[in-house]
Design a protein around this motif. Structure first.
Motif, short mmCIF file in Angstrom:
data_model
loop_
_atom_site.label_atom_id
_atom_site.label_comp_id
_atom_site.label_asym_id
_atom_site.label_seq_id
_atom_site.Cartn_x
_atom_site.Cartn_y
_atom_site.Cartn_z
N PHE A 97 0.61 -1.21 0.10
CA PHE A 97 -0.07 -0.06 -0.08
C PHE A 97 0.89 1.34 0.19
CE2 PHE A 97 -3.43 -2.82 0.66
CZ PHE A 97 -4.43 -2.17 0.32
N VAL A 98 1.92 1.10 0.40
CA VAL A 98 2.93 2.32 0.27
C VAL A 98 3.38 2.59 -1.08
CG1 VAL A 98 5.06 3.46 1.17
CG2 VAL A 98 3.37 2.67 2.69
N TYR A 299 -3.19 2.83 3.31
CA TYR A 299 -1.86 2.42 4.22
C TYR A 299 -1.81 2.95 5.43
CZ TYR A 299 -0.10 7.21 2.54
OH TYR A 299 0.00 8.72 2.68
N SER A 300 -2.78 4.16 5.82
CA SER A 300 -3.01 4.81 6.86
C SER A 300 -3.39 4.08 7.88
CB SER A 300 -3.64 6.04 6.56
OG SER A 300 -5.11 5.72 6.60
N THR A 324 -9.02 10.78 12.61
CA THR A 324 -8.24 10.30 11.36
C THR A 324 -6.83 10.21 11.84
OG1 THR A 324 -7.84 12.17 10.52
CG2 THR A 324 -9.69 10.71 9.75
N PRO A 325 -5.95 9.11 11.35
CA PRO A 325 -4.73 8.65 11.87
C PRO A 325 -3.59 9.63 10.87
CG PRO A 325 -5.37 6.88 10.43
CD PRO A 325 -6.56 7.89 10.77
N ILE A 330 0.58 10.99 6.83
CA ILE A 330 1.63 11.90 6.43
C ILE A 330 2.91 10.98 6.10
CG2 ILE A 330 3.31 13.68 7.17
CD1 ILE A 330 0.84 14.90 8.78
N ALA A 331 3.21 10.13 6.99
CA ALA A 331 4.44 9.10 6.86
C ALA A 331 4.24 8.46 5.33
CB ALA A 331 4.22 8.19 8.15
N GLY A 332 3.40 7.90 5.21
CA GLY A 332 3.03 7.18 3.62
C GLY A 332 3.51 8.22 2.37
N GLY A 333 2.98 9.22 3.06
CA GLY A 333 2.96 10.21 1.67
C GLY A 333 4.52 10.79 1.67
#
Length: 454
Positions: A97-98, A299-300, A324-325, A330-333
């Motif tokens: 998903f990332v 992914y989040s 919302t997480p 943001i980490a996956g982005g």
């Protein structure tokens, strides 16, 4: 704050997420398979993969309804095989998903570049990340409603594409050099059919991501089976229709290995300046956006579930004031944006960035599929009394077909993509080292009975 996600999604929202996660695969990515196996060879690959996914979804739905958890496959595998099993499935799903979003973001840039040749596709891709990370942070109900709207538009547009090119469809065009660039089936054709597996999987990749919204589903035992089964049937019909009509529109060899095969196929029929073409480009963006936006949601939730269980830093399970997480989003982005700007710098097996990201995502998906089917078999044996409102039909045959085809696909993936396989293995190993070093983090996490059973 950390805690539980709120159930707000109905059947139609879940169908929109399930189909929307995948539908970009009908717009781009699959045409790389033509370059590997030809139209006829790739059709064989696609039929095999479609059978695998159909059996998989009819089986996977049993797990999703029995254990409606944001971690999806991570939760099923941890319950079936313990902490290490959860780690394998969780990391594989996270990689899937990332690494899928950067490929989709680059395709969004390519579609916009058709209309605005001066626009740098990379900047457009980054802009897409910023916009849709923001939308996901604002709330799951809003995100799901947006996902449903763009998914419906994307499905309609695929039907319009097929309708516009249908009058000029020629089976002769589709079959010309259809066996890996040759007129005839040969021993090498078999090899090419297996080599094209990642691009056939791209037609269906990430449908399982709707499982990660299960914790936010209303009445998941009823809504999830309806959404999943109608979703996979929708996607099989669209995948075969789009591939056949695009291949019969003209010289299919001009469409292989590009990020915008549908606009280019339509150009062969209606010319460069048709209103139909401009409509396809603009509405076609909705298909890419639906998947891009939906996979960010997916992914989040995987980051969130792993962090909540102590497999990743706890801060990634923090929720925003919109429940919302946001840190997980943001980490996956950040990872995706780094991947976009690595295009042209890192070269993997001579592949474009899009093809390499697709292949990496598929490795994660296949490992997760194998772990999920193994979990289904093990939980049937270990927990026969578990509440199962939906059961896999024709058990054990249907899940066994999904498992066997997943194993065959995994072996073929390693054989034809050895460099990327090594990188995937290295990522999994780094994750395992982190796992071994953070036992205390998992011990201190709040116990979740869905992960370990009653």
């Amino acid at each position: 704050m950390t805690g539980k996600l709120k159930p707000t999604l109905g059947t139609i929202h879940l169908w929109g997420i399930a189909v929307g996660l995948v539908i970009s695969g009908e717009y781009f990515g699959w045409s790389y398979g033509w370059g590997v196996a030809g139209t006829l060879g790739f059709l064989v690959t696609t039929l095999i993969v479609a059978a695998m996914y159909t059996c998989f979804i009819f089986s996977f739905t049993e797990l999703t309804t029995a254990i409606p958890h944001a971690g999806g496959p991570f939760a099923y595998s941890r319950r079936a095989f313990g902490e290490t099993g959860g780690l394998i499935a969780g990391l594989a799903t996270l990689i899937e998903f990332v690494f899928a979003p950067p490929a989709i973001a680059m395709a969004i840039g390519a579609y916009l570049n058709v209309q605005y040749p001066e626009l740098n596709p990379k900047y457009a891709a980054v802009g897409a990340y910023l916009i849709f990370m923001g939308l996901n942070i604002l709330g799951v109900k809003l995100a799901a409603m947006f996902e449903l709207c763009v998914t419906v538009l994307a499905v309609i547009e695929l039907l319009v594409f097929m309708g516009v090119v249908a009058p000029d469809f020629s089976m002769t065009n589709f079959m010309l050099n259809g066996w890996a660039g040759s007129e005839h089936f040969s021993a090498g054709t078999v090899s090419s059919i297996f080599a094209a597996i990642p691009f056939a999987i791209w037609f269906f990749l990430a449908i399982e991501g709707a499982a990660m919204a299960a914790e936010e589903a209303k009445d998941p035992k009823r809504t999830i089976p309806r959404a999943y089964i109608s979703g996979i049937l929708t996607l099989v019909v669209l995948a075969l229709g789009v591939m056949m009509f695009a291949g019969g529109a003209g010289d299919w060899q001009k469409l292989s290995g590009i990020n915008d095969p549908l606009p280019q196929a339509m150009k062969m029929v209606v010319g460069d300046n048709s209103g139909w073409l401009h409509m396809l480009v603009w509405i076609g963006l909705f298909g890419l956006i639906a998947s891009f936006h939906g996979i960010i949601l997916g992914y989040s939730r995987q980051f969130f579930a792993l962090a909540r269980a102590g497999y990743l830093p706890k801060s990634l399970s923090n929720l925003s004031r919109f429940d919302t997480p946001h840190r997980a989003i943001i980490a996956g982005g950040v990872i995706g944006i780094i991947a976009i700007f690595s295009d042209g710098i890192i070269n993997l097996q001579g592949m474009s960035l899009t093809a390499a990201m697709i292949t990496m995502a598929v490795f994660g998906a296949i490992v997760m599929y194998m772990m999920s089917m193994l979990s289904l078999f093990r939980l049937r044996r270990l927990e026969p009394g578990m509440s199962r409102s939906y059961k896999a039909p024709f058990y054990p045959i249907v899940p066994a077909i999904a498992l066997v085809l997943s194993v065959v696909s995994f072996i073929a993936m390693i054989w034809f993509n050895f460099t990327i396989a090594l990188i995937f293995a290295a990522m999994m190993f780094v994750g395992y080292l982190y796992f071994r070093a953070t036992q205390q983090q998992r011990d201190e996490a709040v116990q979740d009975l869905m992960l370990v059973g009653e």
